[in-house]
Motif scaffolding. Structure first.
Motif, mmCIF file in Angstrom:
data_model
loop_
_atom_site.group_PDB
_atom_site.id
_atom_site.type_symbol
_atom_site.label_atom_id
_atom_site.label_comp_id
_atom_site.label_asym_id
_atom_site.label_seq_id
_atom_site.Cartn_x
_atom_site.Cartn_y
_atom_site.Cartn_z
ATOM 1 N N PHE A 30 0.847 -1.184 0.000
ATOM 2 C CA PHE A 30 0.000 0.000 0.000
ATOM 3 C C PHE A 30 0.886 1.239 0.000
ATOM 4 C CE2 PHE A 30 -3.615 2.580 1.159
ATOM 5 C CZ PHE A 30 -4.703 1.808 0.797
ATOM 6 N N TYR A 39 -3.391 12.001 -4.977
ATOM 7 C CA TYR A 39 -4.461 11.199 -5.579
ATOM 8 C C TYR A 39 -4.052 9.752 -5.833
ATOM 9 C CZ TYR A 39 -6.359 15.839 -6.495
ATOM 10 O OH TYR A 39 -6.831 17.113 -6.367
ATOM 11 N N TRP A 41 -2.587 7.387 -3.685
ATOM 12 C CA TRP A 41 -2.408 6.494 -2.535
ATOM 13 C C TRP A 41 -3.315 5.279 -2.669
ATOM 14 C CZ3 TRP A 41 1.160 6.560 1.186
ATOM 15 C CH2 TRP A 41 0.941 5.816 2.336
ATOM 16 N N HIS A 42 -2.754 4.105 -2.877
ATOM 17 C CA HIS A 42 -3.613 2.926 -3.065
ATOM 18 C C HIS A 42 -2.823 1.637 -2.952
ATOM 19 C CE1 HIS A 42 -1.795 3.219 -7.014
ATOM 20 N NE2 HIS A 42 -2.245 2.036 -7.316
ATOM 21 N N ASN A 46 -5.010 -3.784 -6.478
ATOM 22 C CA ASN A 46 -6.359 -3.495 -6.940
ATOM 23 C C ASN A 46 -6.383 -3.158 -8.424
ATOM 24 O OD1 ASN A 46 -8.775 -1.113 -7.017
ATOM 25 N ND2 ASN A 46 -9.246 -3.123 -6.191
ATOM 26 N N TRP A 50 -9.011 -4.866 -11.393
ATOM 27 C CA TRP A 50 -9.830 -4.237 -12.422
ATOM 28 C C TRP A 50 -9.408 -4.671 -13.815
ATOM 29 C CZ3 TRP A 50 -14.363 -2.690 -11.343
ATOM 30 C CH2 TRP A 50 -14.649 -2.148 -10.084
ATOM 31 N N VAL B 153 -11.602 11.469 -4.961
ATOM 32 C CA VAL B 153 -10.416 10.834 -4.375
ATOM 33 C C VAL B 153 -9.981 11.597 -3.142
ATOM 34 C CG1 VAL B 153 -8.005 10.251 -4.775
ATOM 35 C CG2 VAL B 153 -9.667 9.907 -6.588
ATOM 36 N N GLN B 154 -10.064 12.915 -3.240
ATOM 37 C CA GLN B 154 -9.604 13.738 -2.129
ATOM 38 C C GLN B 154 -10.427 13.515 -0.861
ATOM 39 O OE1 GLN B 154 -8.893 17.729 -3.335
ATOM 40 N NE2 GLN B 154 -7.292 17.901 -1.822
ATOM 41 N N VAL B 158 -10.216 6.627 3.550
ATOM 42 C CA VAL B 158 -9.443 5.398 3.760
ATOM 43 C C VAL B 158 -8.511 5.063 2.590
ATOM 44 C CG1 VAL B 158 -11.104 4.376 5.333
ATOM 45 C CG2 VAL B 158 -11.342 3.970 2.890
ATOM 46 N N GLY B 159 -8.449 5.880 1.577
ATOM 47 C CA GLY B 159 -7.582 5.575 0.432
ATOM 48 C C GLY B 159 -8.103 4.439 -0.422
ATOM 49 N N TYR B 162 -8.595 5.958 -5.986
ATOM 50 C CA TYR B 162 -7.290 6.512 -6.335
ATOM 51 C C TYR B 162 -7.200 6.708 -7.834
ATOM 52 C CZ TYR B 162 -6.545 1.657 -7.624
ATOM 53 O OH TYR B 162 -6.684 0.430 -8.191
ATOM 54 N N VAL B 171 -11.837 2.376 -7.926
ATOM 55 C CA VAL B 171 -12.307 2.154 -6.554
ATOM 56 C C VAL B 171 -11.839 0.767 -6.112
ATOM 57 C CG1 VAL B 171 -14.305 2.028 -5.029
ATOM 58 C CG2 VAL B 171 -14.363 3.539 -7.002
ATOM 59 N N ASP B 172 -11.221 0.693 -4.950
ATOM 60 C CA ASP B 172 -10.804 -0.586 -4.369
ATOM 61 C C ASP B 172 -11.985 -1.128 -3.577
ATOM 62 O OD1 ASP B 172 -9.682 -2.700 -3.051
ATOM 63 O OD2 ASP B 172 -7.786 -1.680 -2.662
ATOM 64 N N ARG B 173 -12.645 -2.154 -4.139
ATOM 65 C CA ARG B 173 -13.857 -2.667 -3.488
ATOM 66 C C ARG B 173 -13.557 -3.280 -2.130
ATOM 67 N NH1 ARG B 173 -16.921 -5.517 -8.537
ATOM 68 N NH2 ARG B 173 -17.896 -3.635 -9.345
ATOM 69 N N TRP B 175 -11.440 -2.253 -0.023
ATOM 70 C CA TRP B 175 -10.979 -1.250 0.929
ATOM 71 C C TRP B 175 -12.052 -0.204 1.238
ATOM 72 C CZ3 TRP B 175 -7.083 -2.901 3.453
ATOM 73 C CH2 TRP B 175 -6.336 -2.053 4.260
#
Lengths: 180, 271
Positions: A30, A39, A41-42, A46, A50, B153-154, B158-159, B162, B171-173, B175
């Motif tokens: 992470f 923008y 941060w992930h 993931n 997708w 995103v902003q 929880v991030g 992104y 979208v991280d499902r 998370w």
């Protein structure tokens, strides 16, 4: 040591506890991606999630090898611009798992474009259309008279046919009859 | 001038001077074109003249991206605008149609196309607008703008959402906690809760398709070429050429979100 300091130790213990929990819970990779701190941060895993989603709409060229006859015959008509899957449904798992696709022959499918709307700022106004309420019998499907693969109004008027002019390509003719 | 006024005006002037010139610039595709980093930057082009409101894009999107077909949510939708010659509204504002002083509708997100000249004002009611009263009428495809400054995103605490290097907001499902801040934060209303996964859902330019060299489902299913997707980093891409040299518009530029969906023949009535 004074009892005054005790709340401080409790607070420090809480912070330490949260940090330890965080180090276990948040995945190791992470972090900041290509798009930067604000923008990006992930969790990079993931992105793979997708990317791995299954493709359902295969595109008309996918149909060409087996259904060559229909693929080529529609090319010289105004309907050439419509991808096969718009009417025949997405080609997912066809022909391996799903032998036959469900063709949408509902009147409403044709009306998406051919219900007349005289809109001056849209190309919709240029499409030849009908009033769904008054054109022929509203309970009869358009394909009863019109061939969607050859929407030639001249031929239709000449023949005065009231039976399905739209013939399906026989399954046995696939490959051989496709003119490949 | 007394001391109070002097201080007030000084603060105003200093605060105004502190705003960098870039904060006032709405969007400039050339800065993105020239930016370093990834050699792919996805950009979308929608033509409101070519769009005929057939809704095949919405149908394809729902099936391709497994958004429940009959649920009243969609990653993309088509809006119809009908502007009358007398400038008056025929549609009263209500919950389904907040009414911006224009006659607009999007029944089922345009999934089944627009088959009647009557405007859908919700709750099964239709309003007829006479053909001779119409001054302007057209269709506008809508989808996620993949903003360069994404407010969704902003606001994510929880991030879970992104921006990727190639400019798509995902979208991280696993998370997402479902707080809904992003749904509220998006000025374009493109986000919603997925009825099955119960997390934030949005258009991602069919990320599984564009990363394989395919077009998005909506672009592929559009018979009229009203929707196009391209790579802003490729100077020979037809979409890039249009965005750079054509007369393109963006939605809600005043928000400073720098949307990456450009529109041809955009009307000022479109929000």
């Amino acid at each position: 040591m004074s009892h005054v300091w005790r709340p401080l130790f409790v607070a420090l213990a809480l912070v330490a506890g949260i940090l330890i929990f965080r180090s276990f819970y948040v995945p190791k990779d992470f972090g900041i991606g290509e798009a930067g701190y604000m923008y990006g941060w992930h969790n990079p895993n993931n992105e793979k999630f997708w990317k791995d989603i299954k493709v359902k709409y295969k595109g008309s060229t996918y149909c060409k090898d087996c259904h060559g006859k229909n693929f080529t015959s529609i090319r010289n008509t105004p309907h050439a611009i419509i991808p096969c899957e718009n009417c025949h449904g997405p080609g997912t798992d066809h022909p391996e798992k799903i032998a036959k696709l469900t063709i949408d022959i509902n009147r409403l499918l044709c009306l998406r474009c051919h219900a007349v709307l005289k809109y001056p700022n849209s190309d919709r106004g240029k499409i030849r259309g009908i009033d769904p309420a008054t054109h022929q019998d509203p309970n009869v499907e358009c394909v009863t008279c019109h061939d969607p693969h050859n929407p030639n109004l001249g031929a239709l008027k000449k023949s005065q046919q009231r039976f399905p002019v739209y013939e399906r390509e026989p399954m046995g003719a696939q490959g051989k009859g496709s003119g490949r | 001038m007394d001391r109070r006024d002097f201080l007030k005006q000084t603060i105003t002037i200093v605060a105004g001077a502190a705003i960098p010139a870039t904060a006032l610039e709405f969007v400039n595709p050339r800065t993105l074109f020239a930016a370093h980093g990834s050699d792919v930057k996805w950009v979308f082009l929608a033509d409101t003249q070519k769009c005929v409101g057939c809704g095949f894009c919405v149908k394809a999107c729902k099936l391709e991206n497994e958004v429940p077909y009959d649920a009243n949510v969609s990653r993309t939708w088509v809006e119809r605008y009908v502007i009358c010659k007398d400038g008056k509204m025929r549609v009263e504002g209500n919950m389904a149609n907040p009414g911006f002083g224009i006659n607009a509708d999007s029944p089922k997100g345009g999934r089944d196309g627009f088959t009647t000249p009557k405007i859908d004002i919700g709750e099964g009611k239709l309003v007829e607008i006479k053909e001779e009263d119409i001054s302007k009428a057209f269709f506008v495809p809508k989808l996620c703008n993949q903003c360069d400054n994404p407010p969704c995103v902003q606001v994510c605490p929880v991030g879970a959402t992104y921006k990727t290097g190639d400019g798509v907001v995902l979208v991280d499902r696993s998370w997402c906690i479902g707080c809904g801040y992003c749904v509220m934060g998006c000025p374009y209303g493109v986000r919603f809760f997925h009825p099955i996964y119960k997390v934030a859902e949005k258009c991602n330019f069919c990320y599984h398709r564009i990363t394989k060299g395919l077009k998005t489902a909506c672009v592929q299913s559009c018979p009229f070429g009203a929707r196009q997707i391209g790579n802003l980093k490729d100077p020979n891409d037809p979409v890039t050429r249009t965005v750079m040299t054509g007369r393109v518009g963006i939605l809600k530029s005043e928000y400073g979100t720098k949307p990456q969906v450009y529109y041809l023949a955009l009307d000022r009535e479109v929000r």
